[in-house]
Scaffold this active site. Structure first.
Site, PDB file in Angstrom:
ATOM      1  N   GLY A   1       0.957  -1.307  -0.016  1.00 10.30           N
ATOM      2  CA  GLY A   1       0.006   0.184  -0.010  1.00 10.30           C
ATOM      3  C   GLY A   1       0.913   1.218  -0.140  1.00 10.30           C
TER       4      GLY A   1
ATOM      5  CG  ASP B   1      -0.051   2.002  -5.891  1.00  7.69           C
ATOM      6  OD1 ASP B   1      -1.263   1.791  -6.089  1.00  7.69           O
ATOM      7  OD2 ASP B   1       0.684   1.593  -4.976  1.00  7.69           O
TER       8      ASP B   1
HETATM    9  C1  LIG Z   1      -3.629   3.576  -0.273  1.00  4.91           C
HETATM   10  S1  LIG Z   1      -2.421   2.944  -1.525  1.00  4.91           S
HETATM   11  C2  LIG Z   1      -3.195   1.303  -1.865  1.00  4.91           C
HETATM   12  C3  LIG Z   1      -2.904   0.849  -2.961  1.00  4.91           C
HETATM   13  O1  LIG Z   1      -1.449   0.161  -2.990  1.00  4.91           O
HETATM   14  C4  LIG Z   1      -1.999  -1.018  -3.657  1.00  4.91           C
HETATM   15  O2  LIG Z   1      -0.914  -1.839  -4.224  1.00  4.91           O
HETATM   16  P1  LIG Z   1       0.064  -3.047  -3.296  1.00  4.91           P
HETATM   17  O3  LIG Z   1      -1.278  -3.773  -2.681  1.00  4.91           O
HETATM   18  O4  LIG Z   1       0.636  -3.512  -4.654  1.00  4.91           O
HETATM   19  O5  LIG Z   1       0.798  -2.127  -2.557  1.00  4.91           O
HETATM   20  C5  LIG Z   1      -2.866  -1.002  -4.525  1.00  4.91           C
HETATM   21  O6  LIG Z   1      -2.643  -0.261  -5.577  1.00  4.91           O
HETATM   22  C6  LIG Z   1      -3.731   0.046  -3.551  1.00  4.91           C
HETATM   23  O7  LIG Z   1      -4.807   0.935  -4.303  1.00  4.91           O
END
Ligand SMILES: CSC[C@H]1O[C@H](OP(=O)(O)O)[C@H](O)[C@@H]1O
Length: 344
Positions: free
Chosen positions: A56, A224
């Site tokens: 995240g 992101d």
């Molecule tokens: C609040 S940012 C969350 C954002 O990050 C996630 O990606 P990942 O789980 O690969 O870090 C996803 O894109 C979420 O929306």
């Protein structure tokens, strides 16, 4: 939301500093088990970000901030520690924002604490502003996990939903499972269950069905990296949900703090998109799917053009794509944000 840490009930946080460790919720074991990963050095931090113990965008940034403070305390070579953490994941801008904030603050632990508090407070504001978009009875689609686990406590896309619930509104959330890592089914559903927010996990392929039926009246996702023109990168599958929302006349909002905006990039074509190991696609619950020799492609993010975005919910308020110049001026006059302009 509360969690039980070593038998002690505490206010929920996805990451924190304790004695000479950075403590992370082991997100790969949720929802089955609430376990903790205790990072003792920058190698542990880099591993945790790369392998998605913590994930995240804002949570990655806060983890990097604490991780660099830990490296300083442990007397590590700071140039090496920075590079180790910088090269973990290329897409989330918060990672680079946090690294540069810590460099400009001398990697001091108090700077890391401040970074974490700033991100948390800003996401609370996102909840406050985003709450106005939610009516009693709203049925909201979200993708991946942009909740407390992806930030520190409030979350981004889930912050307005938390605020709405706390203000007594009845809401329902359609949770895209979000293949291949299933952050929606495993993490967002877990958070909503903890908060008593009514929801249903749906197959990624079912979102269009519910939108076309008229069962969805709002979509809120995280991000992101958001460019100067409002194009943004988010978990793979976001783009097609945005197109379907526009096709069905459903307002589509992106929730993110200022630390996710990369005004150095003019359009989404410039955003580096992480491609992860094909095994994440090919293996489900430890069992390989598909023929033995079949390969897989696994882009972790896609880019949604600004024309599909109704607005950006930030700590400064809600901005339409044509108002991002105003947002840029607010971000650039914000002392916390002006610390440095990251280079990645
Ligand atoms: C609040 S940012 C969350 C954002 O990050 C996630 O990606 P990942 O789980 O690969 O870090 C996803 O894109 C979420 O929306």
């Amino acid at each position: 939301m509360k969690i039980n840490v070593d038998g002690e009930e505490r206010k929920f946080r996805s990451v924190w500093f304790e004695k000479d460790e950075v403590v992370l919720i082991e997100q790969r074991n949720l929802p089955e088990k609430i376990e903790f990963y205790r990072a003792k050095n920058s190698d542990d931090i880099a591993y945790a970000i790369k392998h998605m113990v913590v994930r995240g965008a804002p949570a990655i940034g806060v983890t990097a901030a604490y991780g660099l403070a830990l490296a300083k305390i442990k007397g590590e070579n700071m140039e090496e520690a920075v590079e180790k953490i910088r090269k973990t994941r290329p897409t989330a801008y918060d990672l680079f924002k946090a690294i540069d904030f810590m460099k400009s603050s001398g990697f001091d632990i108090h700077a890391a604490e401040r970074y974490s508090q700033e991100v948390s407070g800003r996401c609370k504001k996102i909840g406050e502003y985003g709450n106005v978009l939610i009516a009693d009875g709203s049925k909201i689609l979200t993708h991946c996990n942009a909740g407390a686990l992806a930030v520190v406590d409030w979350g981004t896309a889930l912050a307005p939903m938390r605020y709405a619930k706390e203000s007594g509104k009845n809401i329902f959330v359609f949770v895209d499972e979000t293949r291949p890592r299933l952050q929606g089914a495993k993490l967002t559903a877990w958070e909503l269950e903890q908060e008593g927010i009514d929801h249903a996990i749906i197959a990624d392929n079912a979102a269009g069905y519910f939108m076309k039926k008229g069962d969805v009246n709002l979509a809120i996702v995280g991000a992101d990296r958001i460019c100067a023109n409002g194009d943004f990168a988010n978990k793979i599958g976001t783009y097609e949900k945005a197109v379907l929302a526009k096709e069905n006349g459903i307002p589509f909002y992106v929730a993110a703090p200022g630390t996710t905006f990369d005004f150095n990039l003019k359009t989404g074509d410039e955003i580096p998109i992480e491609e992860r190991d094909q095994e994440e696609v090919l293996v489900v619950n430890g069992k390989k799917i598909g023929p033995e020799n079949s390969k897989a492609r696994n882009p972790a993010f896609d880019v949604t053009p600004n024309r599909y975005v109704s607005g950006y919910i930030t700590e400064y308020g809600i901005f339409r794509p044509d108002q991002l110049g105003d947002l840029k001026r607010k971000v650039q006059s914000d002392l916390f944000m002006r610390t440095t302009t990251p280079t990645a």
